[in-house]
Design an enzyme around this catalytic site. Sequence first.
Site, PDB file in Angstrom:
ATOM      1  N   ASP A   1       0.512  -0.966  -0.113  1.00  0.00           N
ATOM      2  CA  ASP A   1       0.072   0.131  -0.053  1.00  0.00           C
ATOM      3  C   ASP A   1       0.862   1.099  -0.117  1.00  0.00           C
ATOM      4  OD1 ASP A   1       1.109  -0.420   2.972  1.00  0.00           O
ATOM      5  OD2 ASP A   1      -1.256  -0.162   3.275  1.00  0.00           O
ATOM      6  N   SER A   2       1.825   1.038   0.162  1.00  0.00           N
ATOM      7  CA  SER A   2       3.236   2.484   0.257  1.00  0.00           C
ATOM      8  C   SER A   2       2.983   2.969  -1.853  1.00  0.00           C
ATOM      9  CB  SER A   2       4.547   1.914  -0.011  1.00  0.00           C
ATOM     10  OG  SER A   2       4.660   0.566  -1.348  1.00  0.00           O
TER      11      SER A   2
ATOM     12  N   ASP B   1      -1.204  -5.723   0.195  1.00  0.00           N
ATOM     13  CA  ASP B   1      -1.430  -4.947   1.452  1.00  0.00           C
ATOM     14  C   ASP B   1      -2.762  -5.377   1.513  1.00  0.00           C
ATOM     15  OD1 ASP B   1       0.930  -5.204   2.886  1.00  0.00           O
ATOM     16  OD2 ASP B   1       1.574  -3.508   2.133  1.00  0.00           O
TER      17      ASP B   1
ATOM     18  N   LYS C   1      -1.493  -9.015   3.314  1.00  0.00           N
ATOM     19  CA  LYS C   1      -0.104  -8.789   3.837  1.00  0.00           C
ATOM     20  C   LYS C   1      -1.271  -7.641   4.927  1.00  0.00           C
ATOM     21  CE  LYS C   1       3.623  -6.092   3.775  1.00  0.00           C
ATOM     22  NZ  LYS C   1       2.675  -4.652   4.622  1.00  0.00           N
TER      23      LYS C   1
ATOM     24  N   GLU D   1      -1.261  -4.866   9.382  1.00  0.00           N
ATOM     25  CA  GLU D   1      -0.208  -4.632   9.955  1.00  0.00           C
ATOM     26  C   GLU D   1      -0.967  -5.008  10.992  1.00  0.00           C
ATOM     27  OE1 GLU D   1       0.828  -0.402   9.124  1.00  0.00           O
ATOM     28  OE2 GLU D   1       1.195  -1.022   7.404  1.00  0.00           O
TER      29      GLU D   1
ATOM     30  N   GLU E   1       9.758  -3.931   9.636  1.00  0.00           N
ATOM     31  CA  GLU E   1       9.767  -2.605   8.972  1.00  0.00           C
ATOM     32  C   GLU E   1      10.467  -1.389  10.298  1.00  0.00           C
ATOM     33  OE1 GLU E   1       6.667  -1.030   6.879  1.00  0.00           O
ATOM     34  OE2 GLU E   1       7.905   0.403   6.546  1.00  0.00           O
TER      35      GLU E   1
HETATM   36  O1  KIV Z   1       3.728  -1.169   1.751  1.00  0.00           O
HETATM   37  C1  KIV Z   1       4.526  -1.389   1.756  1.00  0.00           C
HETATM   38  O2  KIV Z   1       5.160  -1.356   0.583  1.00  0.00           O
HETATM   39  C2  KIV Z   1       4.974  -1.992   2.205  1.00  0.00           C
HETATM   40  C3  KIV Z   1       7.100  -2.559   2.514  1.00  0.00           C
HETATM   41  C4  KIV Z   1       7.310  -1.430   1.935  1.00  0.00           C
HETATM   42  C5  KIV Z   1       7.460  -3.908   3.562  1.00  0.00           C
HETATM   43  O3  KIV Z   1       4.634  -2.954   3.033  1.00  0.00           O
END
Ligand code: KIV
Length: 257
Positions: free
Chosen positions: A41-42, A80, A108, A110, A177
């Site tokens: 989600d970055s 994510d 994934k 958090e 992280e």
């Molecule tokens: O959102 C993302 O890119 C991430 C990674 C950097 C682990 O969660």
Amino acid sequence: MKDRFLARKRAGIPLATLTAADYPTARLLDDAGLDLILVGDSLGMVELGYVDTTEVTLEDMVHHTRAVRRGVSRTPLAADLPFQTYETSAEAVATARTLMQAGAEAVKLEGGRSHLAQIRAVLAAGIPLIGHIGMLPQSVRLEGGYKKKGKTEEQARGLLEDALALDAAGVVALVIEDVVAPVAADISRRVACPTIGIGSGSGCDGQILVTADLIGAFPWFRPPFARARGDVAGEITRAVAGYLAAVRPGADAKTAG
Ligand code: KIV
């Protein structure tokens, strides 16, 4: 995915993983022989121009996961769960299913013990899940910034307990992280699943980076731990300047209209 990752940890071969958010990047990464591609989600910041990941919607993630899926044929693909789309176990399973339907092979989310119910529910639904502990970007507004974790004994103990709980729940891997390196290394030794570090030192069982940081595609911000090995932003600027000079020879490059 889980067996392959566990075998790699046992053999001591680090997992090399990266993020992708678009089709051409996904195709290039798929050809590179990575162990995992993450639609992180970055992408909210590096692709969509949001201030942080709390603005990312499930619709955004589905759109980008579909694009990446079209470019990936051999590398395991994870996506994510975006902010506030896994508040309850039922919501977590529904969101995870939506991302799996968009082409992810794992998801994934958090959080540590605070999200154990959601993590167990997703795993019980047969969906492989990667945990994510340490500095949690989706908590940036709550915490008032991006803060390194594991600096105090209490934090280190809490992170270890989170990691052990997620490992026992059966996560495929655990992203750690921005955690101080000795703490991340200690966690990596104590859990069975592979850890994938970002800004957490070389003692993890693998590494992940945001591809835009790695290739220098987002020049306005790069976390201090991310080494750029390319200058895509510079290449774009140079190519566009060359194009302008060719189309408008003799004119000031910055002349508008
Ligand atoms: O959102 C993302 O890119 C991430 C990674 C950097 C682990 O969660």
